[in-house]
Design a protein around this motif. Structure first.
Motif, PDB file in Angstrom:
ATOM      1  N   ALA A 198       1.144  -0.815   0.067  1.00  0.00           N
ATOM      2  CA  ALA A 198      -0.070  -0.074  -0.034  1.00  0.00           C
ATOM      3  C   ALA A 198       1.005   1.170   0.279  1.00  0.00           C
ATOM      4  CB  ALA A 198      -1.611  -0.177   1.338  1.00  0.00           C
ATOM      5  N   GLY A 199       0.428   2.924  -0.212  1.00  0.00           N
ATOM      6  CA  GLY A 199       1.129   3.460  -0.039  1.00  0.00           C
ATOM      7  C   GLY A 199       0.667   4.419   0.877  1.00  0.00           C
ATOM      8  N   THR A 200       1.750   4.849   1.751  1.00  0.00           N
ATOM      9  CA  THR A 200       1.427   5.162   3.001  1.00  0.00           C
ATOM     10  C   THR A 200       2.137   6.612   3.304  1.00  0.00           C
ATOM     11  OG1 THR A 200       3.082   4.010   4.226  1.00  0.00           O
ATOM     12  CG2 THR A 200       0.305   2.814   3.799  1.00  0.00           C
ATOM     13  N   ALA A 201       1.582   7.025   4.654  1.00  0.00           N
ATOM     14  CA  ALA A 201       3.045   7.851   4.845  1.00  0.00           C
ATOM     15  C   ALA A 201       2.380   8.344   6.683  1.00  0.00           C
ATOM     16  CB  ALA A 201       2.866   9.123   4.314  1.00  0.00           C
ATOM     17  N   LEU A 202       3.512   8.993   7.142  1.00  0.00           N
ATOM     18  CA  LEU A 202       2.988   9.447   8.408  1.00  0.00           C
ATOM     19  C   LEU A 202       3.473  10.856   8.447  1.00  0.00           C
ATOM     20  CD1 LEU A 202       2.038   9.221  10.974  1.00  0.00           C
ATOM     21  CD2 LEU A 202       4.047   7.775  11.915  1.00  0.00           C
ATOM     22  N   GLN A 203       2.779  12.129   8.693  1.00  0.00           N
ATOM     23  CA  GLN A 203       3.035  13.312   8.740  1.00  0.00           C
ATOM     24  C   GLN A 203       2.739  13.605  10.294  1.00  0.00           C
ATOM     25  OE1 GLN A 203       4.113  15.535   6.576  1.00  0.00           O
ATOM     26  NE2 GLN A 203       2.999  16.769   7.654  1.00  0.00           N
ATOM     27  N   LEU A 204       3.855  14.402  10.787  1.00  0.00           N
ATOM     28  CA  LEU A 204       3.892  15.096  11.988  1.00  0.00           C
ATOM     29  C   LEU A 204       3.018  16.442  12.709  1.00  0.00           C
ATOM     30  CD1 LEU A 204       7.029  12.913  13.582  1.00  0.00           C
ATOM     31  CD2 LEU A 204       4.837  12.118  13.883  1.00  0.00           C
ATOM     32  N   ASN A 205       2.616  16.871  12.375  1.00  0.00           N
ATOM     33  CA  ASN A 205       2.277  18.649  12.369  1.00  0.00           C
ATOM     34  C   ASN A 205       1.398  18.733  13.641  1.00  0.00           C
ATOM     35  OD1 ASN A 205       1.125  17.785   9.602  1.00  0.00           O
ATOM     36  ND2 ASN A 205      -0.885  16.943  10.231  1.00  0.00           N
ATOM     37  N   SER A 206       2.864  19.949  13.668  1.00  0.00           N
ATOM     38  CA  SER A 206       3.486  21.366  14.678  1.00  0.00           C
ATOM     39  C   SER A 206       2.416  22.703  14.764  1.00  0.00           C
ATOM     40  CB  SER A 206       4.365  21.137  15.004  1.00  0.00           C
ATOM     41  OG  SER A 206       4.736  22.253  15.846  1.00  0.00           O
ATOM     42  N   TYR A 207       1.820  22.990  15.795  1.00  0.00           N
ATOM     43  CA  TYR A 207       1.741  24.290  15.371  1.00  0.00           C
ATOM     44  C   TYR A 207       1.662  24.803  16.575  1.00  0.00           C
ATOM     45  CZ  TYR A 207      -1.913  21.362  11.894  1.00  0.00           C
ATOM     46  OH  TYR A 207      -2.134  20.787  11.215  1.00  0.00           O
ATOM     47  N   PRO A 208       3.035  25.808  16.854  1.00  0.00           N
ATOM     48  CA  PRO A 208       3.092  26.604  17.710  1.00  0.00           C
ATOM     49  C   PRO A 208       2.608  27.527  18.188  1.00  0.00           C
ATOM     50  CG  PRO A 208       5.076  26.207  16.194  1.00  0.00           C
ATOM     51  CD  PRO A 208       4.170  26.070  15.335  1.00  0.00           C
ATOM     52  N   SER A 209       1.805  27.837  19.688  1.00  0.00           N
ATOM     53  CA  SER A 209       1.310  28.513  19.706  1.00  0.00           C
ATOM     54  C   SER A 209       1.504  29.941  18.976  1.00  0.00           C
ATOM     55  CB  SER A 209       1.449  28.901  21.495  1.00  0.00           C
ATOM     56  OG  SER A 209       2.809  29.661  21.695  1.00  0.00           O
ATOM     57  N   CYS A 210       0.386  30.583  19.163  1.00  0.00           N
ATOM     58  CA  CYS A 210       1.433  31.948  18.496  1.00  0.00           C
ATOM     59  C   CYS A 210       0.504  33.695  18.830  1.00  0.00           C
ATOM     60  CB  CYS A 210      -0.168  31.441  17.092  1.00  0.00           C
ATOM     61  SG  CYS A 210       0.084  33.345  15.841  1.00  0.00           S
ATOM     62  N   PRO A 211       0.954  34.738  19.186  1.00  0.00           N
ATOM     63  CA  PRO A 211       0.495  35.779  19.708  1.00  0.00           C
ATOM     64  C   PRO A 211      -0.206  36.128  19.013  1.00  0.00           C
ATOM     65  CG  PRO A 211       2.500  35.981  18.525  1.00  0.00           C
ATOM     66  CD  PRO A 211       2.541  34.717  18.073  1.00  0.00           C
ATOM     67  N   ASP A 212      -1.080  35.920  17.757  1.00  0.00           N
ATOM     68  CA  ASP A 212      -2.151  36.560  16.872  1.00  0.00           C
ATOM     69  C   ASP A 212      -2.756  35.697  16.146  1.00  0.00           C
ATOM     70  OD1 ASP A 212      -3.753  38.283  16.096  1.00  0.00           O
ATOM     71  OD2 ASP A 212      -2.491  39.820  15.045  1.00  0.00           O
ATOM     72  N   PRO A 213      -3.708  34.769  16.839  1.00  0.00           N
ATOM     73  CA  PRO A 213      -3.663  33.665  16.467  1.00  0.00           C
ATOM     74  C   PRO A 213      -4.620  33.508  15.340  1.00  0.00           C
ATOM     75  CG  PRO A 213      -4.981  33.408  18.665  1.00  0.00           C
ATOM     76  CD  PRO A 213      -3.085  34.488  18.193  1.00  0.00           C
TER      77      PRO A 213
END
Ligand SMILES: C=C1C[C@]23C[C@@]1(O)CC[C@H]2[C@@]12CCC[C@@](C)(C(=O)O1)[C@H]2[C@@H]3C(=O)O
Ligand SMILES: O=C(O)CCC(=O)C(=O)O
Ligand SMILES: [Fe+2]
Length: 345
Positions: A198-213
């Motif tokens: 199978a074609g598979t992928a694992l993606q780790l996503n990081s969303y740092p805190s933001c002063p102006d979200p």
């Protein structure tokens, strides 16, 4: 016959370096203009009481519930999935450890411009005029090569957790797909319509805190390309939103221990648009660093994706041209959200 791997399928679409390197979020006190997004028309708040369906995999009616959820929402929460809570926690701990490394260390595992794996901005970045408040790490198969760059003497635990997670996610994805096929009345012996690997992928996503979200975008609106995505989002912060016609952006509140399953473009094609791939995005928080882990599952890159006979209308009309996974990835890499309409008949 030689077969293409998923990372090779992505290799033909190199990005320029400034579309690979994320901002050093740890050292930036204010949002730079490059990351300030203009307000968008569809940003009106939607009904907060609306939420995606929750399906228990152990429910005797799981086939129907999953089929209905895919048809009406294209996304659902999955409980009773059997993935140990400890594994979900470990993958999050390892992800947080990776993203908390100093920027110069993370850059040692930078995705090469023509590559598919490693540290970098989201692959869809070049389609948007502003950068996202996001950094990602993509794994296809073993993460060893990059992990050695990040932690020369101490990469085993990271690799073991990511290997274990990918194994368990693959089994779960195949189970969910078999239930989806059954919901289409496709018989057991026909369920495995594509060969390994199978074609598979694992993606780790990081969303740092933001002063102006409110003026930034975590991950810009997109549909996922493969058949199915299984997402673990950290329980401490909201961020994932899905777009529902006539409603707007609906926030997906994390449910402790549940996984979010969403339909991707290839299932949209296979089901002749009965199961639509869902548009989604991620927003960010002012005070919390959010992490999500997305597992993407699809047939092998050389497999031909064509609407299933069971999904054709009474006049036997197929709605999409037949494309290999690799061809679809290439169309998507050049056209993003227009890709599906380009192969619509
Ligand atoms: C298999 C894949 C799906 C993905 C591109 C990738 O090669 C690995 C990363 C995936 C991801 C994660 C963030 C959103 C997304 C649209 C992107 O830019 O990279 C998806 C891609 C996708 O589903 O097309
Ligand atoms: O972080 C999220 O909630 C969304 C992640 C996502 O859409 C993706 O990785 O494709
Ligand atoms: Fe996504």
């Amino acid at each position: 016959m030689s077969s293409t791997t998923l990372s090779e399928a992505y290799r033909d679409h190199p990005l320029s370096l400034h579309h690979v390197i994320p901002l050093d979020f740890n050292t930036i006190p204010t949002v730079p203009d490059s990351h300030l997004w203009p307000p968008s028309d569809d940003d009106f708040p939607s009904d907060d009481r609306l939420s995606i369906p929750v399906v228990d995999l152990m429910d005797p009616d799981a086939v129907k519930l999953i089929g209905d959820a895919c048809e009406t929402w294209g996304v659902f929460h999955l409980t009773g999935h059997g993935i140990p809570l400890s594994l979900l926690e470990h993958v999050e701990v390892e992800g947080r450890q990776l993203f908390s490394l100093p920027a110069e260390q993370k850059l040692k595992a930078l995705r090469s411009p023509g590559g598919a794996t490693g540290y970098g901005v989201a692959q869809i970045s070049p389609f948007f005029p502003k950068y996202m408040w996001h950094e990602g790490f993509t794994i296809m198969g073993s993460p060893l090569e990059q992990a050695i760059q990040l932690w020369p003497d101490d990469h085993k635990r990271f690799c073991d957790v990511m290997d274990d997670y990918q194994k368990q996610m693959k089994m779960l994805a195949e189970k969910v797909i078999s239930l989806i096929m059954r919901s289409l009345e496709i018989h057991e012996e026909m369920i495995r319509i594509w060969p390994e690997p199978a074609g598979t992928a694992l993606q780790l996503n990081s969303y740092p805190s933001c002063p102006d979200p409110n003026r930034v975008m975590g991950l810009a609106p997109h549909t996922d390309s493969l058949l199915l995505t299984i997402l673990h989002q950290s329980a401490t912060t909201t961020g994932l939103q899905i777009f529902k016609e006539e409603v707007g952006w609906v926030l997906v509140y994390p449910i402790h221990g549940a996984l979010v399953v969403n339909v991707g473009d290839l299932l949209h094609i296979l089901s002749n648009a009965r199961f639509p791939s869902v548009l989604h995005r991620a927003i960010v928080s002012q005070s919390k660093h959010r992490l999500s882990v997305a597992y993407f599952y699809g047939p092998p890159p050389d497999f031909n994706v064509t609407p299933l006979v069971k999904c054709l209308n009474s006049d036997q009309m197929t709605g999409f041209l037949s494309v290999t996974v690799k061809e679809y990835i290439s169309i998507k890499a050049k056209n993003l959200e227009k890709a599906l309409s380009l192969i619509r008949i």
